[in-house]
Motif scaffolding. Structure first.
Motif, PDB file in Angstrom:
ATOM      1  N   SER A   1       0.830  -1.214   0.000  1.00  0.00           N
ATOM      2  CA  SER A   1       0.000   0.000   0.000  1.00  0.00           C
ATOM      3  C   SER A   1       0.859   1.255   0.000  1.00  0.00           C
TER       4      SER A   1
ATOM      5  N   CYS B   1       2.176   2.048  -3.488  1.00  0.00           N
ATOM      6  CA  CYS B   1       1.139   2.636  -4.348  1.00  0.00           C
ATOM      7  C   CYS B   1       0.822   4.068  -3.930  1.00  0.00           C
ATOM      8  N   ASN B   2       0.697   4.279  -2.626  1.00  0.00           N
ATOM      9  CA  ASN B   2       0.358   5.613  -2.121  1.00  0.00           C
ATOM     10  C   ASN B   2       1.430   6.633  -2.487  1.00  0.00           C
TER      11      ASN B   2
ATOM     12  N   PHE C   1      -1.249  -6.511  -6.610  1.00  0.00           N
ATOM     13  CA  PHE C   1      -1.711  -5.379  -5.812  1.00  0.00           C
ATOM     14  C   PHE C   1      -1.189  -4.056  -6.347  1.00  0.00           C
TER      15      PHE C   1
ATOM     16  N   ARG D   1      -2.961  -2.995  -9.512  1.00  0.00           N
ATOM     17  CA  ARG D   1      -4.384  -2.682  -9.323  1.00  0.00           C
ATOM     18  C   ARG D   1      -4.591  -1.342  -8.625  1.00  0.00           C
ATOM     19  N   ASN D   2      -3.622  -0.935  -7.802  1.00  0.00           N
ATOM     20  CA  ASN D   2      -3.853   0.200  -6.910  1.00  0.00           C
ATOM     21  C   ASN D   2      -3.013   1.435  -7.220  1.00  0.00           C
ATOM     22  N   THR D   3      -2.401   1.470  -8.398  1.00  0.00           N
ATOM     23  CA  THR D   3      -1.726   2.683  -8.851  1.00  0.00           C
ATOM     24  C   THR D   3      -2.585   3.356  -9.921  1.00  0.00           C
ATOM     25  N   ASN D   4      -2.527   4.673  -9.955  1.00  0.00           N
ATOM     26  CA  ASN D   4      -3.434   5.450 -10.802  1.00  0.00           C
ATOM     27  C   ASN D   4      -2.893   5.738 -12.200  1.00  0.00           C
TER      28      ASN D   4
END
Length: 313
Positions: A61, A64-65, A127, A130-133
């Motif tokens: 996380s 990605c953040n 993960f 899926r969770n990067t913009n």
């Protein structure tokens, strides 16, 4: 262009695979070179690997953040595969059409180094994709448990291939290389002394080593003591086998009863004061629980980040 470079794993309990080499070491080596080369080409680079994490999910996380908050334009996660010692080759994962367009030339450049082409694959299960913009790829550079791949592997060539695939070019001037500590196993007596002190392996008088970069009698004694503890030949000489065991311990991988054995368990048994046989059986389980209770930890016999913290910091 603004790139987010994610050097996979390297954030316990999020640790990489191991085989002939260690994924954590190789992702740092290749990733650092990729970042330096991109910067030399005038691109902006955001390093996305966190320094610490409470769990694997937290580690993922944070990566990605960081990429999302920094508004990077392309996210690249660098990894190495391991399977059964026979599988080999390179593959690149992506989830979107734009990601696949970035992935294909990266794959093509690495394949030119001689690796088997496993293709661009759907990474919707991953993960960090899926969770990067932004358009994102995950590169599995090769298999670290394949002798064929390890014979081909060169960190500089791999980094060049990734950069060439991303940008279509390479820096025209040399970029400072990052030493590969796995390969340069005898480069630093100081690093050895620091590692042995961290592992609390003392000289014959029970004292910590003086970190003076000198291979003196005290250091040689500590080397032999460590080799005896972990069950390898007591030569007093630090070669690849000794460094591999040191790196395995310092990686602080999670150990569980009946699911771990070998040199790392032998070191654990030495530290908690039970018979050293390299088997995480009932006696070791009970001793680990006792150690955990002494330090106010959950006494579950699982040697995870908090237990390793008390053992080696």
């Amino acid at each position: 262009m603004k790139y987010g470079i994610d050097m996979g794993h390297n954030c316990p309990p999020d640790t990489g695979a191991r085989g002939i080499r260690f994924e954590d070491n190789l992702t740092i080596d290749v990733g650092t070179k990729v970042a330096s080369k991109l910067q030399a080409l005038g691109h902006e680079v955001v390093l996305c690997k966190p320094d610490r994490a409470a769990s694997v999910r937290d580690s993922l996380s944070q990566r990605c953040n960081r990429a999302n908050a920094s508004r990077v334009e392309v996210f690249v996660s660098i990894h190495f595969n391991a399977f059964n010692g026979q599988a080999n080759g390179v593959e690149v994962f992506a989830t979107s059409d734009s990601g696949r367009r970035i992935a294909q030339p990266v794959l093509d450049e690495i394949v030119k180094l001689g690796y088997f082409n496993r293709g661009v694959k759907n990474g919707s299960h991953l993960f960090v994709l899926r969770n990067t913009n932004m358009p994102a790829i995950l590169v599995e550079c090769c298999f670290i448990d394949s002798q064929k791949d390890m014979n081909l592997f060169n960190s500089e060539a791999t980094a060049n291939a990734i950069v060439k695939g991303l940008t279509g070019k390479l820096p025209t001037v040399a970029v400072n290389a990052v030493p590969d500590e796995e390969q340069n196993i005898d480069t630093s007596v100081m690093r050895l002394q620091r590692s042995l002190n961290r592992l609390k392996v003392t000289d014959k008088n029970g004292k910590a080593l003086v970190e003076n970069n000198q291979l003196n009698p005290e250091t040689k004694f500590a080397i032999e003591r460590f080799q005896g503890i972990v069950g390898i030949e007591q030569t007093g000489i630090v070669g690849e086998t000794t460094w591999n065991v040191i790196n395995q311990i310092l990686a602080k991988r999670i150990l569980r009863p009946n699911h771990a054995g070998g040199p790392v368990v032998r070191y654990l048994q030495h530290r908690i004061g039970v018979e050293i046989d390299g088997i995480f059986g009932p006696q070791t389980e009970a001793a680990v629980k006792k150690f955990q209770r002494q330090y106010g930890l959950l006494a579950d016999a699982i040697v995870g980040p908090m237990t390793w913290q008390k053992l080696i910091g």
